[in-house]
Design a protein around this motif. Structure first.
Motif, PDB file in Angstrom:
ATOM      1  N   VAL A   1       0.815  -1.212   0.000  1.00  0.00           N
ATOM      2  CA  VAL A   1       0.000   0.000   0.000  1.00  0.00           C
ATOM      3  C   VAL A   1       0.854   1.271   0.000  1.00  0.00           C
ATOM      4  O   VAL A   1       0.570   2.215  -0.753  1.00  0.00           O
ATOM      5  N   LEU A   2       1.878   1.322   0.839  1.00  0.00           N
ATOM      6  CA  LEU A   2       2.692   2.548   0.917  1.00  0.00           C
ATOM      7  C   LEU A   2       3.329   2.939  -0.413  1.00  0.00           C
ATOM      8  O   LEU A   2       3.305   4.126  -0.773  1.00  0.00           O
ATOM      9  N   PRO A   3       3.914   2.010  -1.167  1.00  0.00           N
ATOM     10  CA  PRO A   3       4.442   2.426  -2.479  1.00  0.00           C
ATOM     11  C   PRO A   3       3.367   3.006  -3.393  1.00  0.00           C
ATOM     12  O   PRO A   3       3.642   3.935  -4.159  1.00  0.00           O
ATOM     13  N   LEU A   4       2.133   2.474  -3.302  1.00  0.00           N
ATOM     14  CA  LEU A   4       1.045   3.018  -4.119  1.00  0.00           C
ATOM     15  C   LEU A   4       0.680   4.434  -3.671  1.00  0.00           C
ATOM     16  O   LEU A   4       0.429   5.312  -4.501  1.00  0.00           O
ATOM     17  N   VAL A   5       0.657   4.654  -2.344  1.00  0.00           N
ATOM     18  CA  VAL A   5       0.381   5.994  -1.818  1.00  0.00           C
ATOM     19  C   VAL A   5       1.467   6.965  -2.272  1.00  0.00           C
ATOM     20  O   VAL A   5       1.180   8.084  -2.720  1.00  0.00           O
ATOM     21  N   ALA A   6       2.727   6.536  -2.142  1.00  0.00           N
ATOM     22  CA  ALA A   6       3.846   7.385  -2.550  1.00  0.00           C
ATOM     23  C   ALA A   6       3.776   7.702  -4.042  1.00  0.00           C
ATOM     24  O   ALA A   6       3.991   8.853  -4.459  1.00  0.00           O
ATOM     25  N   PHE A   7       3.441   6.711  -4.849  1.00  0.00           N
ATOM     26  CA  PHE A   7       3.330   6.905  -6.296  1.00  0.00           C
ATOM     27  C   PHE A   7       2.243   7.925  -6.621  1.00  0.00           C
ATOM     28  O   PHE A   7       2.424   8.813  -7.460  1.00  0.00           O
ATOM     29  N   GLY A   8       1.119   7.809  -5.914  1.00  0.00           N
ATOM     30  CA  GLY A   8       0.028   8.757  -6.126  1.00  0.00           C
ATOM     31  C   GLY A   8       0.422  10.184  -5.765  1.00  0.00           C
ATOM     32  O   GLY A   8       0.111  11.134  -6.497  1.00  0.00           O
ATOM     33  N   LEU A   9       1.133  10.339  -4.652  1.00  0.00           N
ATOM     34  CA  LEU A   9       1.573  11.671  -4.225  1.00  0.00           C
ATOM     35  C   LEU A   9       2.584  12.260  -5.207  1.00  0.00           C
ATOM     36  O   LEU A   9       2.527  13.452  -5.550  1.00  0.00           O
ATOM     37  N   VAL A  10       3.511  11.433  -5.650  1.00  0.00           N
ATOM     38  CA  VAL A  10       4.528  11.893  -6.601  1.00  0.00           C
ATOM     39  C   VAL A  10       3.875  12.376  -7.887  1.00  0.00           C
ATOM     40  O   VAL A  10       4.250  13.411  -8.456  1.00  0.00           O
ATOM     41  N   LYS A  11       2.871  11.615  -8.357  1.00  0.00           N
ATOM     42  CA  LYS A  11       2.155  12.004  -9.573  1.00  0.00           C
ATOM     43  C   LYS A  11       1.359  13.286  -9.350  1.00  0.00           C
ATOM     44  O   LYS A  11       1.350  14.199 -10.196  1.00  0.00           O
ATOM     45  N   ALA A  12       0.688  13.368  -8.200  1.00  0.00           N
ATOM     46  CA  ALA A  12      -0.157  14.528  -7.923  1.00  0.00           C
ATOM     47  C   ALA A  12       0.649  15.815  -7.827  1.00  0.00           C
ATOM     48  O   ALA A  12       0.198  16.876  -8.267  1.00  0.00           O
ATOM     49  N   PHE A  13       1.857  15.734  -7.261  1.00  0.00           N
ATOM     50  CA  PHE A  13       2.681  16.925  -7.077  1.00  0.00           C
ATOM     51  C   PHE A  13       3.701  17.115  -8.204  1.00  0.00           C
ATOM     52  O   PHE A  13       4.482  18.058  -8.175  1.00  0.00           O
ATOM     53  N   ASP A  14       3.700  16.180  -9.173  1.00  0.00           N
ATOM     54  CA  ASP A  14       4.550  16.306 -10.367  1.00  0.00           C
ATOM     55  C   ASP A  14       6.003  16.597  -9.998  1.00  0.00           C
ATOM     56  O   ASP A  14       6.604  17.578 -10.476  1.00  0.00           O
ATOM     57  N   LEU A  15       6.584  15.733  -9.166  1.00  0.00           N
ATOM     58  CA  LEU A  15       7.975  15.924  -8.740  1.00  0.00           C
ATOM     59  C   LEU A  15       8.942  15.641  -9.889  1.00  0.00           C
ATOM     60  O   LEU A  15       8.627  14.901 -10.819  1.00  0.00           O
ATOM     61  N   SER A  16      10.127  16.215  -9.779  1.00  0.00           N
ATOM     62  CA  SER A  16      11.184  15.929 -10.751  1.00  0.00           C
ATOM     63  C   SER A  16      11.553  14.446 -10.642  1.00  0.00           C
ATOM     64  O   SER A  16      11.339  13.824  -9.595  1.00  0.00           O
ATOM     65  N   PRO A  17      12.131  13.855 -11.704  1.00  0.00           N
ATOM     66  CA  PRO A  17      12.410  12.417 -11.689  1.00  0.00           C
ATOM     67  C   PRO A  17      13.239  11.935 -10.494  1.00  0.00           C
ATOM     68  O   PRO A  17      12.895  10.925  -9.874  1.00  0.00           O
ATOM     69  N   LEU A  18      14.317  12.649 -10.157  1.00  0.00           N
ATOM     70  CA  LEU A  18      15.180  12.180  -9.069  1.00  0.00           C
ATOM     71  C   LEU A  18      14.478  12.283  -7.709  1.00  0.00           C
ATOM     72  O   LEU A  18      14.625  11.396  -6.857  1.00  0.00           O
ATOM     73  N   LEU A  19      13.723  13.345  -7.495  1.00  0.00           N
ATOM     74  CA  LEU A  19      12.975  13.459  -6.242  1.00  0.00           C
ATOM     75  C   LEU A  19      11.877  12.402  -6.191  1.00  0.00           C
ATOM     76  O   LEU A  19      11.583  11.852  -5.111  1.00  0.00           O
ATOM     77  N   ALA A  20      11.263  12.098  -7.330  1.00  0.00           N
ATOM     78  CA  ALA A  20      10.236  11.056  -7.380  1.00  0.00           C
ATOM     79  C   ALA A  20      10.832   9.705  -7.004  1.00  0.00           C
ATOM     80  O   ALA A  20      10.238   8.942  -6.232  1.00  0.00           O
ATOM     81  N   VAL A  21      12.006   9.409  -7.542  1.00  0.00           N
ATOM     82  CA  VAL A  21      12.700   8.165  -7.181  1.00  0.00           C
ATOM     83  C   VAL A  21      13.005   8.151  -5.683  1.00  0.00           C
ATOM     84  O   VAL A  21      12.856   7.123  -5.012  1.00  0.00           O
ATOM     85  N   GLY A  22      13.393   9.308  -5.149  1.00  0.00           N
ATOM     86  CA  GLY A  22      13.695   9.402  -3.723  1.00  0.00           C
ATOM     87  C   GLY A  22      12.497   9.111  -2.847  1.00  0.00           C
ATOM     88  O   GLY A  22      12.621   8.441  -1.812  1.00  0.00           O
ATOM     89  N   VAL A  23      11.322   9.588  -3.242  1.00  0.00           N
ATOM     90  CA  VAL A  23      10.095   9.321  -2.481  1.00  0.00           C
ATOM     91  C   VAL A  23       9.742   7.838  -2.553  1.00  0.00           C
ATOM     92  O   VAL A  23       9.346   7.225  -1.551  1.00  0.00           O
ATOM     93  N   MET A  24       9.904   7.230  -3.716  1.00  0.00           N
ATOM     94  CA  MET A  24       9.612   5.799  -3.855  1.00  0.00           C
ATOM     95  C   MET A  24      10.603   4.952  -3.063  1.00  0.00           C
ATOM     96  O   MET A  24      10.224   3.937  -2.462  1.00  0.00           O
TER      97      MET A  24
END
Length: 291
Positions: free
Chosen positions: A51-74
């Motif tokens: 569940v947590l990776p799915l939540v993180a993925f949703g947040l990253v998409k919603a806030f349109d993070l840069s690729p490296l920051l998105a990888v960091g959140v995941m």
């Protein structure tokens, strides 16, 4: 910062010491306890691993993070719970034995789930450069997470007195390393820190609150008792960010990937304390929805 011996050599060694300390607090019985509380363990692990990776993925998409920051959140979402979760669970009257079992299992699973989730994120967000967890790097993750834990457990079995004496110093060392690495990662990116804080501060804060909330109310909705729900909340909400920071800085060689974990490592203590206070106050004085 990334090329320094402190990061490339010192940080993995420091993490190995921390994981060795984790092993000193574990026994084979901690894994065996799962058979007696399978539902509680299954609920927390499903939340943590799926569940947590799915939540993180949703947040990253919603806030349109840069690729490296998105990888960091995941990467942060994939990191396991740590011994600090055990401490918070104890403070707020959770089932610490359940936390210990979850920490043990999570530490084993993380050696495999971190590469899977991180590689997915790198590919999906098209992260630049040679960022990636190839087989050799995956083996490095397994080595710095699992081997020290196994050695620590062996030492605990053969020399329980030493394990008990070493517990407090290793915990202090763990906190010191987390603080130093988090501060170092933020200083290393100081020119962009304001921008990063705006981009990931809200994301990591929401992710932390979502993790704590899902851990607690998910457990209660599935009819786990109050102490188990508190344990689940702390295990799911308090990540071993030292693992994530080590992988970002010394395995992936990226300070930007480390930023979400560095920010989270500060926020999680504040938010977990507030959340723990609120749920224990609610139980003492509040409604009986889940009783």
């Amino acid at each position: 910062m990334n090329d320094s011996a402190l990061i490339t050599t010192g940080l993995p060694i420091a993490l190995a010491v921390i994981m060795f300390g984790l092993g000193l607090s574990l026994t084979v019985e901690d894994f065996g306890r799962v058979a007696r509380t399978p539902k509680a363990v299954a609920v927390a692990l499903v939340l943590q691993v799926l569940v947590l990776p799915l939540v993180a993925f949703g947040l990253v998409k919603a806030f349109d993070l840069s690729p490296l920051l998105a990888v960091g959140v995941m990467l942060l979402a994939a990191s396991p719970g740590g011994t600090t979760a055990n401490l918070f669970s104890h403070l707020f009257r959770g089932d610490v034995a359940l936390n210990i079992s979850l920490t043990a299992i999570n530490s084993v699973l993380a050696a495999f789930t971190i590469p899977i989730i991180t590689n997915f994120a790198i590919a999906h967000f098209d992260a630049e450069g040679e960022l990636g967890l190839q087989f050799a790097k995956v083996a490095q993750v397994v080595a710095i997470v699992l081997i020290p834990v196994a050695i620590g457990m062996l030492v605990r079995r053969r020399a329980p007195g030493f394990a008990q004496r070493a517990d407090r110093p290793v915990r202090i060392f763990s906190i010191a390393v987390l603080v130093l690495v988090s501060v170092g990662a933020l200083i290393g990116e100081r020119d962009d820190i304001g921008d990063y804080a705006r981009q990931v501060g809200l994301v990591t804060g929401l992710f932390c609150l979502a993790s704590l909330t899902l851990g607690y109310f998910g457990a209660r909705l599935l009819r786990l008792d109050e102490r188990q729900a508190i344990a689940s909340s702390m295990e799911v909400g308090i990540h071993n960010t030292t693992v994530a920071l080590t992988i970002a800085l010394s395995v992936l060689d990226s300070a930007e990937v480390a930023i979400p974990s560095a920010v989270y490592s500060v926020l999680m203590y504040l938010l977990a304390t507030a959340f723990g206070y609120l749920i224990t106050k609610r139980v003492t004085h509040g409604p009986t929805l889940f009783r």
